[in-house]
Each structure stands twice: as C-alpha cells, then as structure tokens.
Write an enzyme that holds these catalytic residues in place. Structure first.
Site, short mmCIF file in Angstrom:
data_model
loop_
_atom_site.label_atom_id
_atom_site.label_comp_id
_atom_site.label_asym_id
_atom_site.label_seq_id
_atom_site.Cartn_x
_atom_site.Cartn_y
_atom_site.Cartn_z
N LYS B 73 40.83 45.69 19.59
CA LYS B 73 40.23 47.01 19.61
C LYS B 73 39.80 47.77 18.48
CE LYS B 73 43.25 50.30 20.32
NZ LYS B 73 44.46 50.56 20.95
N THR B 75 38.89 45.99 15.84
CA THR B 75 37.86 45.06 15.33
C THR B 75 36.57 45.31 15.99
OG1 THR B 75 39.45 43.07 15.06
CG2 THR B 75 37.18 42.36 15.38
N ARG B 96 42.34 55.02 12.26
CA ARG B 96 43.74 55.53 11.64
C ARG B 96 44.03 54.80 10.57
NH1 ARG B 96 47.00 54.39 16.74
NH2 ARG B 96 45.41 52.86 16.94
N LYS B 107 54.27 41.08 9.13
CA LYS B 107 52.91 40.99 8.13
C LYS B 107 52.26 42.28 8.32
CE LYS B 107 53.00 36.29 6.64
NZ LYS B 107 52.07 35.24 5.90
N ALA B 275 51.49 56.66 18.89
CA ALA B 275 50.76 56.79 20.05
C ALA B 275 51.81 56.94 21.36
CB ALA B 275 49.95 55.44 20.16
N PHE B 303 47.09 52.09 21.63
CA PHE B 303 47.48 51.16 22.80
C PHE B 303 46.44 51.04 23.77
CE2 PHE B 303 52.00 53.47 21.99
CZ PHE B 303 52.33 52.41 21.15
N PHE B 383 36.75 35.03 22.16
CA PHE B 383 37.76 34.02 21.21
C PHE B 383 36.93 32.44 21.27
CE2 PHE B 383 41.60 35.95 20.05
CZ PHE B 383 41.38 37.37 20.30
N TRP B 411 33.67 39.51 15.59
CA TRP B 411 34.79 38.78 14.90
C TRP B 411 34.34 37.64 13.81
CZ3 TRP B 411 37.25 34.38 14.05
CH2 TRP B 411 38.32 34.28 13.33
#
Lengths: 558, 558
Positions: B73, B75, B96, B107, B275, B303, B383, B411
């Site tokens: 989202k 991205t 945010r 990570k 959220a 979310f 992807f 991406w």
C-alpha cells in the site's frame, strides 16, 4: 533597578545563521548537520579531519560551594569565552546540555545569564537536538531487552532480585521511583521490583560523555553491569546483546552540538551527566574537538570545586588525557556573605565582616586546586548590590591566599566586562606553568582513593565505611576494577555531608552509605548521604503556567 | 532472480538537498527548519501564507485486508506520487511516520519499497525529526502531573482506582504493560495500578494528527479525560493544567516533515497514530498543507479499506473537511491467492482458480468504497511470479464489479511503472464525479453508528453489545459526546473478528468488548476483540544484530 530578563535578552539576540558560525571554525556546511538555522551537529568526518592539529589551551571554570545566592559559573564560562574573543583570541566554550524534565518543576534555566548567554535558549531547554531523547531510547531499549531476556528463558541466569539496571525517563516523576513490573500474568513476564531515574542519571549519559568515539561508546555500553546472578557474578549489557543497537540509537547524539553566544562566538553544548552519581562534565568529544578548533577552550564542571573540579580532574582529564592550563574559581560577594552566616533576605545590605567570615570556603577551594597542579585565579561575579568594600575584602583574602581575584561584569556587559580576567587567563596559559596531575594514582586501592578525596579535598577526619562496603570494593578490585577512579556522590552545599555546614567546616567524618560500580562509564560511585536520582514536581509545578502565547512565544518556561 | 534490498536502493538514492526539494514547492529556505540536509519541517508562517490557495485533488490509497503475502500500500502511494509527477502533474504524497520501538523487535520497515521509496530511510526508522519523542515527552509530562496532583492533595478528587490515563514509551516492552507505581512510602505518593502503552497508541498522537493548528491542539489536549471521580464524573487534562506545557513540547512536532522520494519528488511524512484504537492516518496539517502546495496529493490509511479507509472517510475527512476525489484499492495476485486458500509457501505457483476464489475480498472493499461516494479503481501491485492469466483474472473480476484494475510495476520501475494508473487517477479527478459523504451522520446515536459500520462495511449479522456498554454510550451521549464518530478497533485480517476468516465472510456477529472515549481526539473507540497496545519483543529481537559496521553504516535494522 529594572533589568531585562534572560529570556528577553535571549529573544533579542542577533543570532547569526549556524552556517556562519561554522564558517568561523572553518567547518564547511556539508559537515554541519543543521537542526533549524541556529543549531547544528558536527560530522564525525570533520572531527576525524582535524585530529592532527595542535591542541588549544583548556581553562576550567569552577566555583565555591553553591548557595541560594547563586554564583554564576555558567555565566562566567560564557562570559570568559566572549571575553577571550573580545581581546582577539580564537576561543570556544564547552558546556552541558539542560535536562528537559526539571523545567516543568521549577522554572527552566538559561545557559548563562544576562549578557553572557548561549542561544537559542528555548530550544536548549526543550528538545534541543534530541540527544537526551536518544539516551532515553537507548536506555529503554536495554531495559526492554533485559526483561525480554528473562521472559524467553533467562539464558544469562540473571537473578531477578539482583537486576541493578533501572529504567529512565526525562521527567520529574516521583511515582515511578519504585514500581513492580511485569504484572498481569504469564504473557507479561516475571513480576519484579523496578524503578525509574531521570535520564541524566543514566550510565548511558555518563558513557556518552566519556567515550572517545562510537567504537569506544559501543565497548563501554557492552561493559555496563545490568545485574548479578545468584552466585553474585555480574551480568553485562553485552550478555543480552544490546550494545550494538544502543550505539545505533546514539550515533547522532555522539556528535557535538554547535550553537552561539549572544556575541556570536561558537559554543559546544553537549552532554549533561549528573554531577553526583556521575562526573558532571560536558562530553569529552566536544572538549577534545573544541581544542582542535580554538586556541582557548573554556569549560565548566558541575557543582562546586570540591565535587565538580575534582571529578573534572580525576575522572574526565585523567581518562581523556586532557591537561588543563588554568582554573577560574567563581565566587560572589553574596555567596561569601551567605557562607559567613547572612540570610538570603539580607544579602543586599553591606556586611564586610560576613564576607570575610565566608571567605574560608573560597580559600579551601583555592588550596584544593593547587593539589592538581593547575594555576588558579578567582573570578568575582559582580552583582549590582556589591559594595566596593565587600569586593575588596574578597580580593584581599585571595591575595593572602596567593591568587589573584578579578571582578567580572560580563552579566551586565558581556565579553567586554570580563576582559581583565581573559587577559590574565591568557597570561597564565602562555606562561605554561600548569603541571596537571590527578589527585591519586590509578593503582591506589579503591578504599584509599575514597579516603584521599575525603581527606585531601573535603578535609574529613575519618571515612566511615562498614565491612560490607570494604568487602565489595575488594571484590571489584579482584575482578579488575581496582584501577578505576572514584566518583563521589555527596551534597554539593558543604565540604561535609551536612548541607547546612557552610564555610570551611572541620572535625567531621564522611560516612559512605553505598558503593556502585559504573563499569561502562569507568568509575566507582561512592554514595555519601541521600542522593536523589528521580526528582518530584513541586505543589505548583512550572508546567501549570507554561504555554504558548498568542504570538506563539513560550511563556512561563523562564 | 536477485533483487537489491530496499536499504541498498535507499542508500544509492541520489538525494537532492532538502533546500532544493523545498524550492520545488516554492518554500524559501528560511521557512524550512532543516534536520540535517535531507529532512526539514515547514514553518507555520509558510503554512499560514498559503491558506488562500485552491486545494489540489486528494487521492486515497487503501487496500484489501492485509495478508502475510504483502500488498504494498505504501509502495503504491509513493509510486503513484512519482507516477503523477512523471506524467507532468505537480503531485505530493503524505504518509505516516514509523514508530521507533517495533524496529528493535522485527526488522524495521522501509517507507515504500523497491524503486518506490521515501528517503532517508534509516533516519525515518530511527529518531527522524523527533516528533514521537516529543509526543512521548508530552504524554509523560501529563502522567507525572496527574500523580503529582494526587500527591499534593488531589484537589480534582480523582479516584486513584479510576485513572484511565496510562503511560507510554516508544519501545516494545511487555514488562511495562501492567505495573504498580508510587511504591516505597509517603515520599513517592499513593500506590496504584498503572501501565504503559507504546507511544503510537497515545491519544496525544491521535490529537496531533487531527488538530488543525496549535490552538486546536491545546484545546483538544485539555479535553482529554484522564480518569473519573468516585461519582464517575470525568476529570480532564485541563483539571491538572497540563495542556499548555504539553503544547509547548509539541510545537515543533506539529509542523509537517518534508522529505523526498527516490525520484526527488516532495513527500510529507508526519504523524503515525495506531490504526485500531486510533484512526491510522498521517496528520491533517500535512494533508491540508500538501493540498495547498500540489495539484495532486496521494495519501494512505492504515490496514485494509474496512478499517483504514472507513476511518479516513468517517473520522479524518469528516473532521478536517477533506473531500477525497479518488480511491485506489491495492490488491495483489498473491494476496488474492491467500484469500482463496493458498498457503504462503505455494504462492509462486500459478493458481488462477484460487485467485478467483479470493477476489470477493477485493469485491467487498470495492462495494464499500462506493458507499462513501468516491470513485475507486484497483491497483494491482505486480510481483515477478504473477502470471498473465492470474492478473487477467483479477482484471476481469474488477470489470464485472464495475471498476477498472490496472497493473502497476512501480516496485521495479518507479514512477514509470505506474503511469497508466496515474493517468486514470487524473481522469477520475478531472471528471469530478466524486461526491464524498461519510457513512453516517454526526447526529446518529453512538450504538447505531457502531451497528452501521459493522453491518454496512463488515457485513455482520448482528452487533453484540451488553447492557453495560449500551449504558456507557448513553451516558456519553448525555454528556455531549454523542456527535462523535466511532473508531473501530478490530482485527485487520478479516471483515469479521476472527483473523483466520479471509475472503468475504458472512454469517457472523461482531461482539463489542469495550468502549473508550478519546474526548480530545474526538472519537469513541469500539474494541472488538483483543487489541494489543504494548507489543513485546520476540525471542531473538532484531536489536541483537543491529549495529554500526566499520564504515559507520547501520546493519541489521532492515
């Protein structure tokens, strides 16, 4: 008489852009990390690039024991830096950062006062460049990792009754002094006693201020003792593998902060460890960097010379390889009068006899400074109600004690008001008479180090240490910590442990209540009396009246 | 296939000095408050100066329910901003800020990913511009002032058993979830139960993100309920006079942070409320300012669309007077497959039937967006393992649902990979078909609002609320809070309260466990199921391997 307040003066300051302040030190803008237009951090790359330069002269500003009359140590530090610049020398000052939390209790402090201030004053009393927040975060990360380590099996076998690592927050909050944590059942861990100190009391703060670089910082963080096993063997920060991530959190905080005085001279304001359970000096990295950038560096130490200067000499200089060239001991006529028994309400009445009666406090600090081999002068910080006769009484006393005392009017006049002292300091530095040596050798046993400070500096008859404490010191010696200096935590108001004993008391003992090992910072804290590491807020905290006015200016903070 | 990691791409970014990014928005450097050379806050003076300008178009990026497959989202938000700039539009993004604490558990997250990122990535995952530290400080100040108020006589008659104000720290620390404080006797106050949440869960965070300016911020802070008296009447933050000082602590944090995308387009990264117990959107001040500075502003909500977009529409837009022009719902072939029952390990195998079986999750979000009157399209975040047949299945499904679905390759390709979506978004905005309206009216009773969201958005059969909760809602209505929107705290993984129920479940009830009044933020939190407001660290926290390498670069954070 009506004076402008410190904040009014600070707000009227004709600040130069921090880029220009950097240019005065030949720091290119890309080596400044700006925080707004009036604050910046210095890049490590720049610091690395100046390591081959010759060091400037180092001047310590210290003081008599503090009294409610106020001495003006920081004011003198700032003023002397401006004064040195005024007489044509390339000078910088290095002072400590202010803690956020206490500003919401009592009114916040300026950095200096009157015409001898460092600006931007408001930011320096609030978040500044975030150093203390970074320290709080790094400390909190270790706190979380310790309980997490216990939660997931406690491989290091930490005894949950012997966790010595307390938590911190940068706020005066007495209700967090003593807590029980991990309540609420299995999912929240193993219930244990815990508590919070204020951030400046964190060993992480002391380490940041003593570390030479980020590698040294990481090593020292790893060396911190977080608690003990049932067999009383120590568990270290590195046993829970926190030091690397803590260093990442501290990487910007390690870089000195550049700001300016009201007279647009460069100043480093960096680090701010407690002056009782820690050494109370600004960061080593700021001081050593300033020595590469300026011919004269003026710095200060916390509290009076008995605590502050002693730690500056025996901890900071010893460990950082610094060799101070001169000491200025700040005294005021008012403080001498209080030492001589005058009440605060009566300070504006001339009382030469009381001044004379109070001078032995100053005299003992003068004697003490000689023990470190560094020439000292006395700076009399002038207040408007001081009479000539009173001032002369201090000058005469000092002359008899073999040191020069000079009246300084930097508060009212800025650098121009302290030129005589600046010239004298230059003269001392150029004469090269300083022959700094710490008070005691690294090899001296810990108990003897404590006795040496108590007897040589405080003039105690005896040091009272029970067998438990002596055994503890022996254990630390056996573990390889015997070569550390001691860090005395004692009331700052007296040479003795009784804060009411002003002047130059004799015939007292120093009871050692507790000893603590700050293995990462590299000193043994010797607690003599009640030491508060988490202040509370007063009945009517300053915070109640702090607000932004209609012009967006902060009211009530000062 | 071997890809560069997000951090490698971020480190190779050809960042422009933030001064130049500001110039793209016609912001003079004196109106930027720089934090280093790649981050800056925008001065309030500048924000005030652009209030007369026309607003740009507002585009919300939302998503299907999150799955472990990842949707992208942020991205897509970043990519779409770059794509709009690529086709010649003046566009900005608003996202945010990241929370510090969780990075030491798992990570840390990039802001975006691949060629669609916002930089500087490391700083954004660490202290950034100090906003969250300021929020922690302001929150902690109120915490201290509450216990201090009780300590000094409790004039407000707060029932110490009914203090609802919890403490916060920006660290994952399960051991602080439940504590007892003020132990240790008279000097430390009145012992009581307490606990810590993570900073992003603070109502102060929600308020900062909803306040229109510092005046509004101060008012809302004062409105916060900190607990109740024995007679159950509320006690407010203003009763302990904390809101002014809190506002002072937050004055810089209120200003939007300017950074840039990898393609050097300006981005605001500001605020980051939870959220679930909060509304999960970046700050109103950043969004409204961006609308004055750019013709197209792309933003996102937390979310999936059931929680995030609903709150964006019903809380943020309603309260800030925003009128979104278009919605992009992000979906992936992989997530559709997981919704269709495929395990994560099998996602790289073509499975068109599973894609089709999962599409109803997307379909329901498409239907839901129509209820707010804002035209939507679907952005298929591509992807490398996606097959043409799988992609076509999603496109076909969307076509039947009456919306266009476009494949995006930002991406891998940055803005150039999402130009088609950018053009479509422009077309929708220019057509001016949006007719935003919130789902329910302010005047609707609170219980009905809850039922409306549960039935209209989640498709629940019934809402289960016991009498105690209904009484509580009635009480708040009587106290004047009936006009507030509701803020649903529910699992993000399903339309139902069972996180395992993917797809488009029906035949379920929503049980309301608890309701909480965030009187300052201005919403009623409706807790449906377990909501974690203080995460813990995993067995092997990321912090154990985070460190600075020999080149001074951060390892292990990403």
């Amino acid at each position: 008489m009506a004076f402008k307040s410190d904040i009014e003066i600070a707000r009227e300051a004709k600040k130069q852009p921090i880029k220009e302040i950097g240019e005065k030190l030949d720091i290119a803008y890309e080596h400044l990390q700006p925080y707004g237009h009036d604050k910046a951090k210095i890049s490590q790359g720049f610091i690395d690039s100046v390591q081959d330069r010759k060091d400037g002269k180092l001047i310590l500003v210290t003081a008599i024991n503090p009294t409610p009359a106020g001495e003006g140590k920081t004011t003198t530090t700032v003023g002397l830096g401006d004064g040195l610049n005024k007489i044509g020398k390339k000078a910088m000052i290095c002072i400590r950062e202010a803690s956020l939390g206490p500003n919401f209790g009592m009114k916040g402090g300026a950095a200096g006062g009157g015409m001898a201030q460092v600006v931007p004053m408001e930011e320096m009393n609030l978040h500044f460049t975030g150093d203390f927040h970074a320290i709080t975060s790094a400390h909190s990360l270790l706190s979380a990792m310790i309980d997490n380590h216990i939660y997931w099996g406690n491989e290091a076998q930490l005894d949950t009754r012997r966790v010595t690592w307390r938590r911190v927050v940068d706020m005066n909050d007495r209700s967090l002094r003593q807590i029980t944590s991990s309540l609420g059942g299995v999912a929240n861990g193993f219930a244990r006693e815990d508590g919070f100190d204020i951030t400046v009391a964190s060993e992480v703060m002391a380490i940041l201020c003593l570390a030479s670089d980020l590698k040294d910082l990481e090593k020292r963080l790893g060396d911190m003792i977080i608690g003990y096993r049932r067999d009383k063997s120590p568990v270290f920060c590195r046993d829970v593998k926190a030091e690397g991530a803590m260093t990442v959190l501290l990487k910007d905080a390690m870089q000195p902060n550049l700001v300016q005085t009201l007279e647009n001279n460069p100043a480093f304001v960096h680090g701010g460890p407690f002056a009782n359970i820690a050494h109370g000096c600004n960061s080593v990295i700021a001081t050593t960097t300033a020595l590469k950038l300026a011919d004269y560096v003026v710095t200060e130490a916390g509290f009076g010379a008995d605590l502050g200067a002693e730690k500056f000499m025996d901890i900071k200089c010893r460990k950082a390889g610094l060799k101070p060239d001169a000491v200025v001991i700040v005294a005021t006529v008012r403080a001498m009068k209080m030492n001589g028994g005058v009440a605060k309400a009566d300070l504006n009445n001339e009382n030469v006899e009381a001044v004379k009666a109070g001078c032995p406090n100053l005299g003992r600090h003068i004697e003490n400074m000689k023990k470190f081999g560094v020439p000292a002068i006395v700076g009399i910080n002038h207040f408007y109600a001081d009479t000539d006769a009173e001032v002369q009484a201090v000058i005469d006393y000092c002359a008899e004690a073999g040191v020069e005392a000079i009246v300084n009017k930097h508060w009212a006049e800025g650098g121009a008001g302290i030129e005589a002292t600046a010239r004298k300091v230059v003269e001392i530095c150029e004469a090269g008479e300083a022959n700094y040596a710490p008070l005691y050798a690294d090899e001296m046993p810990l108990a003897e180090k404590i006795e040496t400070v108590c007897k040589e500096i405080y003039r105690a008859d005896n040091v009272v240490m029970d067998a438990k404490i002596r055994t503890q010191l022996k254990e630390w010696e056996a573990q390889g910590y015997g070569n550390l200096p001691v860090c005395m935590a004692k009331t700052q108001y007296s040479f003795s442990t009784d804060p009411g004993q002003r002047g130059a008391p004799t015939g007292f003992d120093i009871p050692v209540r507790e000893v603590r090992l700050s293995a990462g910072a590299g000193f043994v804290v010797v607690v003599c009396g009640e030491i508060m590491t988490m202040p509370g807020l007063p009945r009517v905290p300053a915070a109640e009246s702090i607000h932004l006015n209609d012009e967006g200016l902060i009211e009530g903070l000062f």
